[in-house]
Design a protein around this motif. Structure first.
Motif, short mmCIF file in Angstrom:
data_model
loop_
_atom_site.label_atom_id
_atom_site.label_comp_id
_atom_site.label_asym_id
_atom_site.label_seq_id
_atom_site.Cartn_x
_atom_site.Cartn_y
_atom_site.Cartn_z
N ARG A 17 10.17 2.00 10.96
CA ARG A 17 9.18 1.15 10.69
C ARG A 17 7.90 1.60 10.93
N ARG A 44 -1.90 -3.68 1.34
CA ARG A 44 -1.41 -2.86 2.21
C ARG A 44 -1.32 -3.07 3.69
N GLN A 45 -2.37 -3.91 4.19
CA GLN A 45 -2.34 -4.40 5.51
C GLN A 45 -1.23 -5.35 5.86
N LEU A 76 -5.33 3.47 8.66
CA LEU A 76 -5.07 3.36 10.07
C LEU A 76 -5.09 5.12 10.42
N SER A 97 6.77 4.11 8.20
CA SER A 97 6.39 3.05 6.90
C SER A 97 5.07 2.32 6.93
N ALA A 98 4.79 1.90 8.16
CA ALA A 98 3.78 0.85 8.41
C ALA A 98 2.25 1.63 7.97
N LEU A 99 2.50 2.90 8.69
CA LEU A 99 1.33 3.85 8.68
C LEU A 99 1.26 4.45 7.28
N GLU A 127 6.17 -4.26 7.77
CA GLU A 127 6.89 -3.11 8.09
C GLU A 127 7.34 -3.09 9.57
N SER A 180 1.51 -5.50 4.05
CA SER A 180 2.71 -4.82 3.92
C SER A 180 3.13 -3.89 5.26
N ALA A 181 1.87 -3.38 5.85
CA ALA A 181 2.22 -2.56 7.24
C ALA A 181 2.59 -3.50 8.20
N ARG A 218 15.51 -2.43 1.39
CA ARG A 218 14.77 -1.41 1.08
C ARG A 218 15.22 -0.66 -0.33
N GLU A 239 1.89 2.72 4.64
CA GLU A 239 1.42 1.53 3.70
C GLU A 239 -0.17 1.47 3.91
N TYR A 240 -0.66 1.45 5.13
CA TYR A 240 -1.95 1.17 5.31
C TYR A 240 -2.60 2.55 6.00
#
Lengths: 518, 518
Positions: free
Chosen positions: B105, A105-106, B116, B108-110, A112, A108-109, B343, B112-113
């Motif tokens: 993005r 996940r890190q 955070l 999306s990043a948040l 992104e 992937s983030a 995506r 994913e991980y």
């Protein structure tokens, strides 16, 4: 709610009568068409009959009812005899709170939101992300010129295909070639594509195990092809009997079916069985001799729970034997300890496949443009996890190990619970995410279900859901020996809730047996 | 490299002779089968003939050659007359350095991980992410119980389907219903599913525009159905002529074809045309009268470049007219200013579709389990972007605006360049991402190509690639009036490289015309 058709529509299903009986998960009859819908162009009467015939019990009537009950609980808590739905109908571990792997996940983030890697932001990023995740994100971004938002090559990102080939070579001790590997939208999309190219006319047959994962019967029904069932041996831990393969093949060929391929699911879904190497070698030799393409569904290859039955890939055995048998092997990021079902990523490896067919498969892939990029990237991490010395190595190992050990404990515990109950018996899971216990339903229960036009095992599972909130899939959705009844349950409920889950089930089952045996 | 078949395999294609001529992008003949491949089970001879017949030029021979040349440039820089490949064969903006939308993005990043968002990390996260992205990630995570790694409902996340319905209602001024909306793996997967359920036998016909996006002919060939072509009017900015629709329908019905549906691509691919509301109303009335289901491919609905031809949805016109015509409308995150092709996200809205068919479509969706979750989440951001007052509102607006204005300038500039050249004419793009210029190829060039067994426009495009590195798609891949030649080019090369791109093309084209006209 959709209507499951099949058993009662002899004119539109191609499965032989026995198979239809084996697989029928519903005896609901099609409603008389409402006169108001007669004016539509697209109706049950005019639609593609092969789609109408398809059944897919894993997301069928019971999970749909489970969703309704879940919605009711949200609106009116306390209105049902249970406080939550426990979805054991599908191998979907993160739905049941399995934590995703942090490193995956890190990375992937970071892919992104690539600004996190910019000189302006990198100092802040370093406070939140380990160095190897940053390096890994940069490397994987370089595969796609920093654009995870662009279509990739249709077969998938070249570097990832090469990493998959290295993974297979290391796993098996035999070479693998990136040009023979195609990244896909989960294993399901891959299986559908391969069956699609194999079926050239309605007389083509594909051998499938009974019980099977219903993707296979659904896809064969969709393609208007013949499913040729062979039986797994419940009494010997669901091993595959070559004698039964021969019987099934001969019967089908005698009836004129052009049997071209054999599906093996190893480790088994729904059975949890895991084939021994000698058994695989027999199957490979059998298929070479009988000119059958092998489809090896190996998505549970890291879900292995016993020392006696390690995972051995069909590719390895084919290589070892120097066999020229045609083989497609499927893998996925949805299972194992990764469990990234929602991401939709996977691959297949083609072995001994005609070069022109490889071109045709590439053309098929190109019409769908490409598998989603983050799914591809997750395949890369699956086949190429952090290595000793990397900042994330220890954590990755410990997360994977904890999930694995917990799954193993839960598999054992659930099988023991099933075996402790009256009128139930269950093989231990050697692999995969499921148990497929056999239930001796009291005759009175069977009679009552039949008199209501229900499959007895479907009635049992529906009553389980209404009483406990536990959602499982009846054996008739996978196929079973006629007159026997099973269900498939995952062993994925969180470990801290496992006793409660087992107690709820036990209470329901014992009550039902008692009620109908008196 | 795969072999494109079709024109020369009359026994295996179902398209009428004229259509085969219109669409044939290759006259390559199938190689004599090598004797060593005869022992295989799965060969060109035994495979699904409908797959063999499929063609998909957008990722066909020319882009495959472009990949080879790109690999050569990487290995041996300076070995070709150009320094890079310019892929104008596909609407893939981020491949050509279009920057993704920051807010999308970040969210999306948040998701994913999710660590955070934990109390331990949130302070560091706030230094790198705006508050509204954090809030949005939390909200969208709540739709899936924090698990983007789990399968969702097969039709897509309920809350997102509701947001899509609100978006459509706001766009059109008519109500939309979440139960009629299904999230999909891009628009391609949605189109394939709808055509699949529509085609019940080989006599079913679906009207498609010529020129068309080859997904439609490929899918119809795959389904062994009849493509019934109608012509778009090049001389009037690619508008749709009801008279030609009637002609095509009558011809096909006279020949006994069961014509059930009409495909409209609006804004047009490959044409760039955009239909006027009156024209759409005529089409809706025509389809209602003739009992045709409408498939409205509206993925370019925000790529609109003129004041004269705004986008009007088929749904709006159907609602306004109170029509009972059956309609499927398709949308995607791959196009517009979002451009998140990799995506794989999209949706379709079903209007006036039989309720039992909706159940069948749900069953089809369930076999593929669900569209990838981040693709679904991106649909949510597309239909529900930051609002005035949100921290990211200004940036989102300014990024979208900059992409839009630049696309508009590039569309105009490329059309002007094409129109300034000898033997070329080109309609302006009213919408979408493409121009479809017409080339008057010198007779000597045509004769030479034909004598080599090549389609003249394919030969032109291949020579363009070899001379300039620019990859476009020949008109024969989309269909065109017999005797005319076109190609499709995106106008997506980065604006700062646009003059160089145009100069390279101009040099090639003028040279070719001169050489063959003398």
């Amino acid at each position: 709610m959709f209507r499951l058709l099949g058993a009662n529509r002899a004119t539109t299903t191609r499965a032989p009568a026995m198979l239809r009986r084996l697989l029928s998960s519903s005896v609901e009859t099609m409603q008389q068409e409402d006169s108001t819908t007669r004016s539509k162009v697209l109706t049950l009467e005019t639609m593609n009959p092969n789609v109408r015939t398809m059944e897919y019990a894993v997301r069928g009537a019971i999970p749909i009812r489970a969703e309704e009950l879940g919605a009711q609980l949200k609106k009116q808590p306390g209105s049902l005899p249970f406080s939550k739905i426990t979805p054991c109908n599908i191998g979907n571990p993160q739905q049941l709170n399995q934590k995703p792997l942090t490193f995956l996940r890190q990375v992937s983030a970071l892919m992104e939101y690539t600004d996190l890697l910019s000189p302006e932001m990198i100092d802040g990023t370093r406070k939140l992300f380990p160095e190897d995740a940053i390096e890994r994100a940069k490397r994987n971004l370089s595969y796609v010129n920093n654009a995870v938002g662009a279509y990739t090559q249709s077969l998938g990102i070249q570097e990832i295909r090469e990493n998959v080939a290295r993974f297979i070579a290391n796993r098996d001790g035999y070479p693998a070639d990136a040009s023979q590997i195609c990244l896909t939208t989960g294993a399901s999309g891959a299986v559908e594509r391969v069956l699609d190219i194999l079926v050239s006319n309605p007389n083509v047959g594909v051998m499938i195990p009974i019980p099977q994962y219903p993707l296979y019967t659904a896809t064969l029904a969709h393609l208007n092809a013949q499913a040729v069932p062979y039986y797994l041996q419940e009494e010997s831990d669901w091993q595959l009997s070559i004698d039964d393969l021969k019987r099934a093949l001969n019967e089908a060929r005698t009836q004129g079916t052009d049997v071209r391929a054999l599906v093996v699911i190893n480790p088994g879904n729904p059975t949890g069985g895991c084939l021994l190497e000698d058994n695989i070698a027999e199957i490979v030799n059998f298929c070479e001799q009988e000119k059958l393409v092998i489809l090896a569904d190996e998505v549970y290859q890291t879900n292995i729970y016993t020392g006696t039955n390690p995972f051995v890939s069909f590719k390895k055995v084919v290589s070892k034997l120097g066999s020229s048998v045609e083989l497609f092997s499927f893998h996925s990021i949805s299972k194992g300890m990764i469990g990234e079902c929602g991401r939709r990523g996977g691959y297949y490896e083609a072995v001994n496949i005609d070069e022109q067919i490889m071109g045709q498969l590439m053309k098929m892939a190109s019409v769908s443009l490409c598998p989603n990029v983050q799914g591809q990237m997750a395949v890369d991490i699956m086949v190429n996890p952090p290595q000793p010395g990397d900042a994330s190595y220890e954590q990755y190992q410990s997360e994977v190990g904890a999930i694995y050990e917990s799954m193993k404990r839960r598999a054992k515990k659930l099988a023991a619970a099933f075996n402790s109950l009256p009128n139930m018996s269950c093989n231990d899971a050697q692999g995969a995410m499921y148990l497929f216990p056999r239930v001796e339903l009291p005759q009175a229960f069977v009679d009552e279900a039949v008199s209501r036009g229900q499959q007895p095992d479907a009635a049992y599972c529906m009553q389980m859901l209404e009483a406990t909130g536990i959602s499982v899939v009846p054996g008739s959705g996978f196929g079973q020996v006629p007159g026997t009844f099973h269900f498939r349950s995952t062993f994925l409920p969180p470990e801290e809730l496992f006793d409660e889950f087992i107690d709820g089930f036990r209470h329901f089952h014992e009550g039902l047996i008692k009620r109908y045996s008196s």
